[in-house]
Design a protein around this motif. Structure first.
Motif, PDB file in Angstrom:
ATOM      1  N   VAL A 112      -9.239  11.520  -1.966  1.00  0.00           N
ATOM      2  CA  VAL A 112      -9.320  10.355  -1.072  1.00  0.00           C
ATOM      3  C   VAL A 112      -7.933  10.046  -0.536  1.00  0.00           C
ATOM      4  CG1 VAL A 112      -9.776   7.860  -0.977  1.00  0.00           C
ATOM      5  CG2 VAL A 112     -11.292   9.344  -2.286  1.00  0.00           C
ATOM      6  N   VAL A 113      -7.874   9.610   0.727  1.00  0.00           N
ATOM      7  CA  VAL A 113      -6.646   9.089   1.329  1.00  0.00           C
ATOM      8  C   VAL A 113      -6.915   7.655   1.774  1.00  0.00           C
ATOM      9  CG1 VAL A 113      -4.955   9.304   3.197  1.00  0.00           C
ATOM     10  CG2 VAL A 113      -5.866  11.362   2.092  1.00  0.00           C
ATOM     11  N   GLY A 114      -5.985   6.737   1.455  1.00  0.00           N
ATOM     12  CA  GLY A 114      -6.122   5.332   1.858  1.00  0.00           C
ATOM     13  C   GLY A 114      -5.246   4.479   0.959  1.00  0.00           C
ATOM     14  N   VAL A 136      -4.434   9.829  -2.547  1.00  0.00           N
ATOM     15  CA  VAL A 136      -3.153   9.759  -1.852  1.00  0.00           C
ATOM     16  C   VAL A 136      -3.066   8.409  -1.152  1.00  0.00           C
ATOM     17  CG1 VAL A 136      -1.694  10.759  -0.044  1.00  0.00           C
ATOM     18  CG2 VAL A 136      -3.040  12.254  -1.539  1.00  0.00           C
ATOM     19  N   VAL A 137      -2.050   7.626  -1.505  1.00  0.00           N
ATOM     20  CA  VAL A 137      -1.845   6.302  -0.904  1.00  0.00           C
ATOM     21  C   VAL A 137      -1.031   6.487   0.366  1.00  0.00           C
ATOM     22  CG1 VAL A 137      -0.743   4.049  -1.224  1.00  0.00           C
ATOM     23  CG2 VAL A 137      -1.955   5.139  -3.126  1.00  0.00           C
ATOM     24  N   TYR A 327      -1.498   9.789   9.050  1.00  0.00           N
ATOM     25  CA  TYR A 327      -1.475  11.161   9.565  1.00  0.00           C
ATOM     26  C   TYR A 327      -0.733  12.070   8.586  1.00  0.00           C
ATOM     27  CZ  TYR A 327      -0.313  15.105  12.637  1.00  0.00           C
ATOM     28  OH  TYR A 327      -0.167  16.363  13.167  1.00  0.00           O
ATOM     29  N   THR A 328       0.437  11.633   8.145  1.00  0.00           N
ATOM     30  CA  THR A 328       1.253  12.455   7.266  1.00  0.00           C
ATOM     31  C   THR A 328       0.652  12.540   5.870  1.00  0.00           C
ATOM     32  OG1 THR A 328       3.138  11.564   8.493  1.00  0.00           O
ATOM     33  CG2 THR A 328       3.634  12.921   6.593  1.00  0.00           C
ATOM     34  N   ALA A 329       0.034  11.463   5.396  1.00  0.00           N
ATOM     35  CA  ALA A 329      -0.596  11.484   4.077  1.00  0.00           C
ATOM     36  C   ALA A 329      -1.731  12.505   4.019  1.00  0.00           C
ATOM     37  CB  ALA A 329      -1.113  10.095   3.721  1.00  0.00           C
ATOM     38  N   VAL A 330      -2.504  12.610   5.090  1.00  0.00           N
ATOM     39  CA  VAL A 330      -3.585  13.598   5.138  1.00  0.00           C
ATOM     40  C   VAL A 330      -3.005  15.013   5.179  1.00  0.00           C
ATOM     41  CG1 VAL A 330      -5.549  14.452   6.479  1.00  0.00           C
ATOM     42  CG2 VAL A 330      -5.228  11.992   6.178  1.00  0.00           C
ATOM     43  N   ARG A 331      -1.918  15.184   5.908  1.00  0.00           N
ATOM     44  CA  ARG A 331      -1.260  16.501   5.939  1.00  0.00           C
ATOM     45  C   ARG A 331      -0.736  16.886   4.549  1.00  0.00           C
ATOM     46  NH1 ARG A 331       0.120  18.542  11.118  1.00  0.00           N
ATOM     47  NH2 ARG A 331       0.737  20.352   9.877  1.00  0.00           N
TER      48      ARG A 331
END
Length: 408
Positions: A112-114, A136-137, A327-331
Motif C-alpha cells: 500500500v502507498v498512502g 510506503v508513507v 509519485y516518487t513513493a510509488v516509484r
C-alpha cells in the motif's frame, strides 16, 4: 474376413491418448510463452473526500501518473508484470483509512502507498502491520509513524522533527545575517497530530536560538473564520508568524491577515499547507508574496521535475507537493518489487529495507532506511518571489537569494 489381434483396441486407445497429450502440449507451449504475467496488486489510499479532499486527490493523481510510467515497461523481473491499482478513500478520517486497509488486505494487495495525513497514516500503518502488508508513507510527517517498531512501514520523505530543526536553524541564519531584526514569534497550528506535533517541536527549538515564542494558537480543522485569531495576532504583535496547517486553513489565515492589515516582518512557514503551492500563488498572489516555507520540494535541477510538472498542468491541475511526493513513493515501491522479483509481501518488505533507490527527482540522494525512515530525506526552503516559488536554501539547490525580513 480379418480380425483384430488380441489386445489391439487397448493399444490404440493408449496411442490416441499419447498423441492427444503431445498435441495439447505443443499447442499449450506458445500460449504459456505468450501469456501475460500476473499483475501485482497495490493499494493507493488517500483522503479523496472530506476536509482533506484536495490534498488527497492530488496525491492520487501523483500515484496514477507513476503507475502509468511504471506500466509502460512493467516489472521486468516478473516478465513485464503490470501494477494493478486498488484505490481507497480514507474520507479524511483515521478509522476510515484503517477500514480501507482491511479491504485491501482481503483483496490480496501486495503493498500500500498512502495516506497523506499524519493521523491517517498512523492508523493505516498500524492496520497494515497486522497483515504484514508493506506500507510506503508518501507524506505523513509525524515521527510516531516510524517510531513504533513496525517492520512494514517505510517513509520516503522527512518527518516533522527534521523539518522543524532545518527551519529553525535556517531562520536563525537569516535573522543573524539581517542584523537580528526578528525577536518574537507566534505559532498558529491545526489541531491534529501534524499541526500539534510541529508546533510543539518549534516551541521547544526556537528559544534556544534567541526567539521569544509569545503565543501558540491551536485551531480546529476545518476552520472557516480566522478573524478572532488574527485579532489576537494584532494584540501580540509578533515579528514572525509561523503557520502549520493544511491548505484551506493556511490560505484563509493568510488572507484574513491581509484583510486586517496584519503585516509581520515575515510569514515563515514550516510544512505550510499552502505556502509553497502554485495553487495558492495563482489564486492569492498578493497574500502569497514573500512567504518563506520549509517543506517538501523537488530537485529544481532535475529535468524530470519540469517534465512531470508539465504533465500535471496539462491535466489542468497544480503541481503541488502531494503530487510529486506520492509519485516518487510509488516509484520507490516499484523499485522494491523489481528487486524482490516477487509479489510476496515479505519479499517486498525485505527489498524496501535494503533499498538504495536513487532514480528519483527529490533532493535526497540514494535511499537508506533505518527503522523505516529514509535517512537522506530533507526539506528545502522556498520563497514566493517575482510571481514564482523559488528555492532559497540550501545553496546547492538555490534559485533565488532570500529576502528577509520582508518588511522592515
Amino acid at each position: 474376413m480379418s480380425t483384430e489381434p488380441q489386445g489391439r483396441p487397448a493399444l490404440r486407445r493408449r496411442s490416441f491418448l499419447s498423441q492427444s497429450t503431445a498435441a495439447a502440449s505443443a499447442l499449450a507451449f506458445p500460449l504459456v510463452g505468450g501469456a501475460q504475467p500476473r499483475a501485482v496488486k497495490v493499494g493507493i489510499l488517500h483522503p479523496v473526500t472530506g476536509a482533506l479532499a484536495f490534498s488527497g486527490q492530488q496525491c492520487r493523481e501523483g500515484a496514477l501518473l507513476a503507475i502509468e510510467d511504471i506500466n509502460k515497461a512493467g516489472i521486468k523481473s516478473l516478465g513485464g508484470a503490470k501494477l494493478e491499482v486498488m484505490l481507497g478513500d480514507a474520507q479524511s478520517q483515521p478509522q476510515a483509512g484503517a477500514a480501507e486497509i482491511e479491504k485491501m488486505n482481503e483483496a490480496g494487495c501486495s503493498a500500500v502507498v498512502g495516506a497523506f495525513a499524519s493521523a491517517i497514516c498512523l492508523a493505516t500503518t498500524q492496520a497494515a502491520a497486522k497483515h504484514n502488508l508493506p506500507h510506503v508513507v508518501d507524506v505523513g510527517v509525524a515521527d510516531q509513524i516510524v517510531e513504533r517498531g513496525l517492520k512494514n512501514t517505510f517513509r520516503f520523505g522527512p518527518g516533522y522533527r527534521t523539518c522543524a530543526q532545518v527551519a529553525v536553524s535556517n531562520l536563525h541564519v537569516l535573522n543573524v545575517a539581517a542584523g537580528r531584526p526578528a525577536k518574537s514569534v507566534m505559532i498558529i497550528h491545526e489541531e491534529s497530530l501534524f499541526g500539534t506535533g510541529t508546533a510543539n517541536l518549534l516551541a521547544r527549538e526556537l528559544p534556544g536560538y534567541g526567539f521569544d515564542v509569545r503565543e501558540v494558537v491551536k485551531h480546529a480543522n476545518p476552520t472557516r473564520d480566522f478573524n478572532n485569531i488574527v485579532l489576537r495576532m494584532k494584540s501580540v504583535a509578533p515579528d514572525i508568524v509561523i503557520p502549520a496547517n493544511y491548505y484551506n486553513e493556511y490560505a484563509l489565515l493568510v488572507r484574513t491577515m491581509q484583510q486586517q492589515k496584519v503585516l509581520p516582518k515575515a510569514i515563515y512557514s514550516v510544512l505550510g499547507g499552502a505556502a509553497s503551492s502554485y495553487k495558492f500563488l495563482k489564486e492569492f498572489p498578493d497574500a502569497a508574496n514573500g512567504i518563506i516555507d520549509c517543506n517538501h520540494w523537488f530537485n529544481p535541477r532535475d529535468k524530470r521535475s519540469a517534465e512531470l510538472r508539465r504533465r500535471v498542468e496539462a491535466k489542468g491541475l497544480f503541481f503541488t507537493y502531494e503530487v510529486f511526493m506520492t509519485y516518487t513513493a510509488v516509484r520507490l515501491l516499484a523499485d522494491a518489487i523489481e528487486r524482490a522479483k516477487s509479489a510476496d509481501r515479505a519479499a517486498i518488505t525485505a527489498a524496501l529495507e535494503g533499498s538504495t533507490f536513487s532514480d528519483h527527482l527529490m533532493p535526497y540522494g540514494p535511499t537508506k532506511f533505518v527503522n523505516g525512515q529514509n535517512q537522506g530525506a530533507q526539506p528545502l526552503m522556498t520563497q514566493v518571489t517575482k510571481g514564482d516559488i523559488r528555492v532559497i536554501v540550501p545553496r546547492d539547490y538555490r534559485e533565488a537569494e532570500p529576502v528577509f525580513p520582508l518588511r522592515a
